[in-house]
Design an enzyme around this catalytic site. Structure first.
Site, PDB file in Angstrom:
ATOM      1  N   ARG A   1       0.745  -1.164   0.251  1.00  0.00           N
ATOM      2  CA  ARG A   1       0.100  -0.030  -0.044  1.00  0.00           C
ATOM      3  C   ARG A   1       0.905   0.795   0.110  1.00  0.00           C
ATOM      4  O   ARG A   1       0.658   2.029  -0.545  1.00  0.00           O
ATOM      5  CB  ARG A   1      -0.924  -0.065   1.137  1.00  0.00           C
TER       6      ARG A   1
ATOM      7  N   ILE B   1      -7.812   7.289  -1.235  1.00  0.00           N
ATOM      8  CA  ILE B   1      -8.027   6.047  -0.862  1.00  0.00           C
ATOM      9  C   ILE B   1      -7.964   5.577   0.547  1.00  0.00           C
ATOM     10  O   ILE B   1      -8.262   6.297   1.477  1.00  0.00           O
ATOM     11  CB  ILE B   1      -5.639   5.329  -0.887  1.00  0.00           C
ATOM     12  N   SER B   2      -9.100   4.628   0.347  1.00  0.00           N
ATOM     13  CA  SER B   2      -9.850   3.751   1.032  1.00  0.00           C
ATOM     14  C   SER B   2      -9.343   3.319   2.107  1.00  0.00           C
ATOM     15  O   SER B   2      -7.700   2.868   2.662  1.00  0.00           O
ATOM     16  CB  SER B   2     -10.697   3.386   0.992  1.00  0.00           C
ATOM     17  N   GLN B   3      -9.708   3.752   3.407  1.00  0.00           N
ATOM     18  CA  GLN B   3      -9.217   2.804   4.675  1.00  0.00           C
ATOM     19  C   GLN B   3      -9.369   1.420   4.313  1.00  0.00           C
ATOM     20  O   GLN B   3      -9.925   0.508   3.685  1.00  0.00           O
ATOM     21  CB  GLN B   3     -10.413   3.047   5.941  1.00  0.00           C
TER      22      GLN B   3
END
Lengths: 796, 231
Positions: free
Chosen positions: B55, B81-83
């Site tokens: 990530r 950017i999502s959790q």
């Protein structure tokens, strides 16, 4: 002297116009919340200037003639400079990132300081002139107040004629001219006493030379860089997106955007078979205002017939339809497609209406705010439509501070009264999670029906739900069985589910759109039962309906639930449920901090022992708090009355400055004795209490009057308390000068500090408790001032 | 002497690089344990993918050190950017398997595509923001993902040439679901749409197509339970 008077008048005009334009600028680059921050910044500048004058009075007065043109000049120069610098990468902040990146908090603080500078120099110049030419104070006040009053009007004219990035260059230029006007005073000193910078040759060359610089800045204004999270910026990222047209107005900066990838189909049914047409879009202050068909487009593609909002025209055949806040007219276009004979629409934004006509065919468009329209006697409608509530995906709480007078129970009641015997109100909201918008909408309807004495509200209410919207229908008479069947057929055809329908079963509610959290059903049912009050009390969000006293429909935060939200969603994400309110808190803390640093701490230089400190503290704190509370509450209440915040801000700030100044001038005829102080402050207390009780009702009754009558009444209603409220401050200072001169700087500082803090505090109180209570708090503050006059001066 | 210095320098760089990789690998493990498993993510394929995808390589440089924190991060252009938990939850929801073909609308950082690419055969992803798409495309290529195909363009039209898809993830949600996407979803296929303001994903919309009818289900990554107060 006349040059100084003219200069002070022009500077005051420039400053107020700048202040109002700064509110618009910050609404464009960020959101509406910062309007109150600007008032607080202006007060901070004036307070800090007062402190500096107190600290360096002798030295400043000695050099005043030479300093004056420079102070005015710096104020003017820093107006556009502040805007340019605040947009630079090191200073640029983004509301959305405030709780994501720690540096954003510092950048917000830096913005406070950057925008403080022009106000500080302006206040220093005006303050010094007042102190130096104290014998001419009457004329000076007149010049200052006339300039300030005109400043509001000039701001309105500038909004119509100049783009937001350029306004500061014009106000800055006015201030530079004001500086040039006082050059003769600076050069009046004997030649041998003059420094090079106060020689006529230098000043007459230097200042006018800088005017072309301002002109250059005007023609090459800074790019307005707004938050990347604003809908305009996100739309401009679409392929081939371009701004085709833009224009400024007091209602906001409008931009017309086109892109081949821009489509409009809010909450479209999954059963929709066709293609979604490409549209253009209008943005106001960088926020989505509405879609509009390109001039060449076919207008008969009716995607709205495939949304939950089409339910009303599915079950009745309306002859007369009213669309409130019609925006760009897409809803009107839907009704045109249905061939409805009489369609009326209201839209208050003058620039939007000029485009909306394109979508509105033969319908009649009324350019006014919906509350004013509803107040006027007129025809009854078979169908009245409200604009969509909320936004797809949520607004992150950014609407929390917005007064939404169309969504109060009083507004619902007015709308209901305009229905024909079997007429229907249609209101659609975006669904959210946790549930807030649908529950508050349901509560507003239930409350209104209850006030109308309807005992079986569920016989007159229907709601249907898609995967992302809920449409509520409120009928003036019970829904017939045939109409109930039509609702079921409509839902079946378009994959929607009924949420409220007489005789509904639990299974029916989730035929096509299932919910993991089914509490929506039980909560909605409870809201329409006698248990409504318990739901308001126990639910974790504030879902009690908005009223004209607390018109914050989108304010859902309840502080006692916030820790639970933080545990569930994480600290950061929880903030994005209620961002708007949290921003007000941040600005409150920062303004308090800066007020202490810039205004109060420097005054500790006057630490010599003196009596009457407690009296000074109470007297001037009460005045600072009370005055600002009244100003803020009047701005918020006159937004309903005048139809738009910018008119309310201009009317309130302009009138209060002008008439408080008159009051201040008139106070010179009064003797500064405790008995007089008591009479004046008690009179204000009583007057504010009366305003607290009656003002809302008076304003509600007057919303239907013609605009110019409203302006006239506004000046009277704001002016009466403003004149008297202008008296206690100068009277108090004169009283102090007789009793304890050493406390004068403190009096000034305390008053300014409390004024700065009270701006954000007033907003918080209005959000939590409403305008009436805020006005009562203002009265209480003046009562503290009144009570302090009973303290003995030697009490410390 | 010069050679020795070069060798020493290279060794140092290699050591620092390995150390950083180990640190991130450890952070990923912790992320999976503390943010995903404890919150109920069970699908082994999803958990393995979350342990594998780097990530930190897909977020902007300024956000690298926060890459494995339990929150969404800004990636520019008004996007996030999502959790990690939301990415895992979405992935688990569509039950990806080897052999599947998945369409993603809204490439963003490329992280969701990379997670899917660890599990399924082919991932097709469309990004409308040109610079964002190019950045993700380059990073995914650098990370060696050969089964991710990035297209720069309007996600409204999906990717007809490769349709139908076993599942579709619409990370760039709009107020409507484009009809072409519904057509490109296989019968019995699933579509997932996260809905929420930036920096939140308040719910996921699961769309199922069965027997010509379309049904939706609202799923909650975070379950909000109102207090029950005695008063």
């Amino acid at each position: 002297m006349y040059r100084i008077l003219l200069s002070i008048g022009l500077l005051s005009l420039a400053m107020i116009a700048y202040q109002i334009s700064l509110m618009q600028y910050l609404s464009i680059v960020q959101w509406y919340h910062y309007a109150y921050m600007v008032i607080s910044i202006a007060l901070l500048g004036f307070g800090a200037a007062g402190t500096v004058i107190s600290l360096f009075r002798k030295s400043l007065l000695r050099h005043m003639n030479a300093l004056l043109p420079f102070l005015i000049f710096f104020s003017g120069l820093s107006m556009p400079l502040a805007i340019r610098v605040s947009g630079m990468p090191f200073a640029r902040f983004d509301t959305y990132l405030l709780f994501v990146e720690r540096r954003q908090l510092w950048q917000l603080l830096l913005n406070y300081i950057i925008f403080f500078i022009p106000f500080f120099f302006c206040a220093l110049a005006i303050g010094l002139v007042f102190v130096k030419y104290v014998r001419e104070i009457g004329k000076l006040y007149f010049a200052n107040l006339t300039g300030s009053g005109l400043g509001g009007l000039v701001a309105i004219v500038l909004f119509w004629t100049v783009s937001p990035a350029r306004i500061a260059y014009i106000t800055g230029g006015m201030a530079v001219i004001a500086a040039i006007l006082v050059i003769p005073a600076a050069t009046a000193l004997p030649k041998e006493k003059r420094a090079f910078y106060s020689s006529p040759r230098f000043l007459y060359t230097f200042f006018p030379l800088l005017l072309p610089l301002l002109f250059a800045g005007y023609y090459y204004p800074p790019e307005i860089i707004s938050s990347q999270y604003k809908s305009l910026n996100r739309t401009l990222l679409l392929p081939d997106a371009e701004i085709c047209w833009e224009r400024n107005s007091p209602h906001g900066w409008v931009q017309y955007v086109s892109s081949p990838a821009l489509r409009y189909a809010p909450g479209l049914s999954l059963a929709y078979p066709g293609d979604i047409p490409v549209v253009d879009a209008l943005f106001n202050n960088g926020e989505w205002y509405g879609a509009i068909f390109p001039e060449t487009a076919e207008k008969n593609t009716d995607v709205l017939a495939y949304t939950t909002s089409a339910i009303a025209s599915e079950i009745i055949s309306p002859e007369k339809v009213l669309v409130l806040n019609a925006g760009t007219g897409m809803r009107v276009s839907h009704f045109l497609n249905l061939g409805i004979p009489s369609i009326d629409a209201t839209e208050s934004h003058p620039l939007i209406t000029s485009f909306a006509k394109r979508n509105m065919g033969y319908s009649r468009l009324f350019q006014q705010d919906p509350r004013s329209f509803l107040r006027k006697p007129g025809k009854q409608y078979d169908l009245i439509c409200l604009p969509y509530i909320g936004a797809f995906g949520g607004t992150a709480g950014l609407q929390a501070m917005q007064e939404e007078y169309l969504l109060t129970t009083e507004a619902f009641s007015l709308i209901y009264d305009r229905l024909s015997d079997h007429g229907i109100i249609e209101v659609t909201c975006w669904t959210d999670n946790p549930y807030r918008n649908p529950l508050k909408t349901a509560a507003s309807i239930a409350e209104m029906l209850s006030q109308k004495g309807i005992e079986t509200p569920l016989q007159q209410t229907v709601a249907v739900r898609s995967w992302n919207t809920i449409t509520f229908l409120v009928k003036k008479s019970p829904f017939t069985e045939a109409q109930q069947q039509s609702v079921r057929d409509f839902c079946e055809r378009l994959y929607f589910d009924p949420l409220l329908l007489p005789g509904i079963t639990e299974e029916e509610r989730t035929t096509y759109n299932d919910l993991e959290d089914k509490s929506l059903f039980s909560l909605t049912d409870s809201i329409f039962s006698r248990n409504r009050e318990a739901v308001y009390k126990n639910y974790d969000f504030h879902i009690r309906p908005a009223t004209d006293d607390q018109p914050y429909f989108s304010q859902f935060l309840r502080w006692k639930s916030f820790p639970q939200l933080q545990r569930l969603y994480g600290q950061q994400s929880a903030s994005f449920l209620e961002l708007g309110y949290l921003i007000v808190l941040v600005t409150f803390v920062q303004s308090a901090m800066l007020a202490i640093i810039f205004i109060v701490l420097p005054l500790f230089r006057f630490r010599k022992k003196s009596g009457g400190k407690l009296q000074t503290l109470f007297y001037f704190s009460g005045l600072g708090i009370g005055y600002m509370f009244v100003e803020i509450v009047l701005i918020q209440q006159f937004t309903l009355y005048l139809g738009h915040p910018v008119y309310a801000i201009t009317a309130v700030i302009g009138t209060m400055l002008l008439l408080s100044g008159t009051g201040s001038y008139l106070s010179s005829r009064l003797s500064p004795k405790p008995a007089v102080l008591r009479k004046v402050t008690l009179l204000i207390t009583v007057l504010l209490l009366l305003y607290g009780w009656f003002l809302t009702a008076i304003l509600q009754a007057g919303t239907g009057f013609p605009f110019f009558v409203k302006i006239f009444l506004a000046v009277i209603l704001i002016g009466i308390p403003a004149v008297i409220m202008g008296m206690p401050f100068p009277l108090g200072l004169r009283y102090l000068s007789q009793q304890e001169k050493a406390n004068i700087p403190w009096a000034w500082g305390i008053n300014s500090c409390m004024s700065v803090v009270s701006t954000a505090l007033a907003t918080i109180i209005a959000l939590e408790s409403g305008f009436i209570l805020l006005m009562i708090f203002a009265a209480l503050a003046y009562f503290i001032t009144f009570s302090s006059s009973f303290l003995k001066p030697d009490q410390s | 002497m010069k050679k020795a210095a070069t060798v020493l320098w290279c060794s140092l760089l290699f050591f620092l690089h390995s150390y950083a990789q180990d640190t991130y690998s450890e952070k990923r493990k912790q992320m999976v344990e503390s943010q995903l498993i404890t919150r109920g993510i069970k699908d082994k394929a999803t958990l393995n993918a979350m342990r594998t995808v780097e990530r930190h390589q897909l977020v902007p440089g300024t956000q690298t050190r926060y890459a494995y924190e339990d929150r969404p991060l800004p990636i520019g252009y008004g996007q996030t950017i999502s959790q990690p938990y939301i990415v895992a939850y979405m992935t688990e929801t569509i039950r990806p398997e080897a052999g599947m073909k998945i369409l993603e609308i809204g490439t963003g950082s490329g992280y969701q595509a990379a997670i899917l690419a660890e599990i399924v055969d082919r991932v097709y992803t469309v990004e409308i923001v040109d610079s964002l798409g190019r950045r993700a495309q380059k990073k995914l290529r650098d990370l060696g993902y050969k089964n991710i195909h990035v297209k720069l363009g309007d996600g409204y039209f999906g990717w007809e040439e490769h349709a139908p898809f076993d599942a579709i993830i619409v990370t760039a949600a709009t107020e409507y679901i484009p009809p072409p996407l519904m057509e490109q979803l296989k019968e019995d296929g699933k579509m997932v749409i996260p809905v929420g303001a930036p920096f939140t994903a308040q719910y996921l919309m699961l769309v199922k197509k069965k027997n010509g009818k379309i049904k939706t289900q609202k799923l909650l990554p975070v379950r909000f339970v109102p207090f029950t107060r005695s008063d």
